[in-house]
Design an enzyme around this catalytic site. Structure first.
Site, PDB file in Angstrom:
ATOM      1  N   HIS A   1      33.912 -21.393   4.972  1.00 57.13           N
ATOM      2  CA  HIS A   1      35.103 -22.115   4.514  1.00 57.13           C
ATOM      3  C   HIS A   1      35.571 -23.115   5.570  1.00 57.13           C
ATOM      4  O   HIS A   1      35.806 -24.290   5.284  1.00 57.13           O
ATOM      5  CB  HIS A   1      36.206 -21.100   4.198  1.00 57.13           C
ATOM      6  CG  HIS A   1      37.505 -21.714   3.801  1.00 57.13           C
ATOM      7  ND1 HIS A   1      37.955 -21.706   2.503  1.00 57.13           N
ATOM      8  CD2 HIS A   1      38.458 -22.353   4.520  1.00 57.13           C
ATOM      9  CE1 HIS A   1      39.123 -22.322   2.446  1.00 57.13           C
ATOM     10  NE2 HIS A   1      39.449 -22.714   3.668  1.00 57.13           N
ATOM     11  N   GLU A   2      35.700 -22.640   6.799  1.00 56.50           N
ATOM     12  CA  GLU A   2      36.170 -23.516   7.876  1.00 56.50           C
ATOM     13  C   GLU A   2      35.144 -24.612   8.190  1.00 56.50           C
ATOM     14  O   GLU A   2      35.518 -25.731   8.520  1.00 56.50           O
ATOM     15  CB  GLU A   2      36.504 -22.704   9.129  1.00 56.50           C
ATOM     16  CG  GLU A   2      37.618 -21.692   8.925  1.00 56.50           C
ATOM     17  CD  GLU A   2      38.881 -22.275   8.318  1.00 56.50           C
ATOM     18  OE1 GLU A   2      39.244 -23.430   8.651  1.00 56.50           O
ATOM     19  OE2 GLU A   2      39.509 -21.583   7.502  1.00 56.50           O
TER      20      GLU A   2
ATOM     21  N   HIS B   1      35.636 -27.580   5.894  1.00 53.14           N
ATOM     22  CA  HIS B   1      36.651 -28.497   6.419  1.00 53.14           C
ATOM     23  C   HIS B   1      36.054 -29.366   7.524  1.00 53.14           C
ATOM     24  O   HIS B   1      36.228 -30.582   7.539  1.00 53.14           O
ATOM     25  CB  HIS B   1      37.832 -27.715   7.021  1.00 53.14           C
ATOM     26  CG  HIS B   1      38.690 -27.003   6.034  1.00 53.14           C
ATOM     27  ND1 HIS B   1      39.387 -27.645   5.037  1.00 53.14           N
ATOM     28  CD2 HIS B   1      38.993 -25.689   5.913  1.00 53.14           C
ATOM     29  CE1 HIS B   1      40.073 -26.757   4.345  1.00 53.14           C
ATOM     30  NE2 HIS B   1      39.842 -25.554   4.849  1.00 53.14           N
TER      31      HIS B   1
END
Length: 149
Positions: free
Chosen positions: A64-65, A68
């Site tokens: 997820h990170e 980004h």
């Protein structure tokens, strides 16, 4: 293997791209599994998520990170609301939200009931029953579960 090396490994295996910044543990994180900092490119992760939910869930949070991270440096939409972010997160099987931790110290909800119409209310904070009334019939509220505050 330290955290930065693990994030580099996940980035290479799941995205086919290099992770060139630092990853670090942040014990102050409570409700989130990780954070991306566009200013300097580093990632913070919640160590409790790894300790209590295991490596499988933690890897999905790392993905997820990294979504980004990679989208930001490609100049594409890297925020949760952006379509680019949603598509890549789905492709790499990342988590949208962190599951609640089993040992989280959340306070029990306080339960109130109207004496007239029996409407029940749940609140995180205590209500002054002398000041507030039922929103339906204006009846008096009583607290059902007595907890020590």
């Amino acid at each position: 293997m330290n955290l930065t090396e693990y994030v580099q490994l996940v980035s290479q295996e799941d995205f086919g791209r290099h992770f060139k910044h630092q990853a670090q543990w942040n014990n102050r994180l409570r409700s989130t599994g990780g954070r991306f900092f566009p200013k300097d490119g580093h990632l913070d992760f919640n160590p409790k998520v790894y300790q209590e939910l295991g490596l499988d869930i933690f890897r999905k949070i790392v993905r997820h990170e990294l979504c980004h991270y990679h989208l930001y440096f490609e100049g594409r939409g890297y925020q949760h609301k952006d379509q680019d972010f949603k598509e890549i997160l789905k492709e790499v099987d990342g988590l949208r939200f962190v599951p609640s931790l089993p040992n989280s110290n959340s306070k029990p909800l306080k339960l109130y009931r109207c004496q007239s119409c029996q409407q029940s209310y749940q609140r995180k904070r205590r209500i002054d029953t002398k000041r507030y009334r039922c929103g339906i019939c204006r009846g008096q509220l009583i607290q059902i579960n007595q907890t020590k505050d």
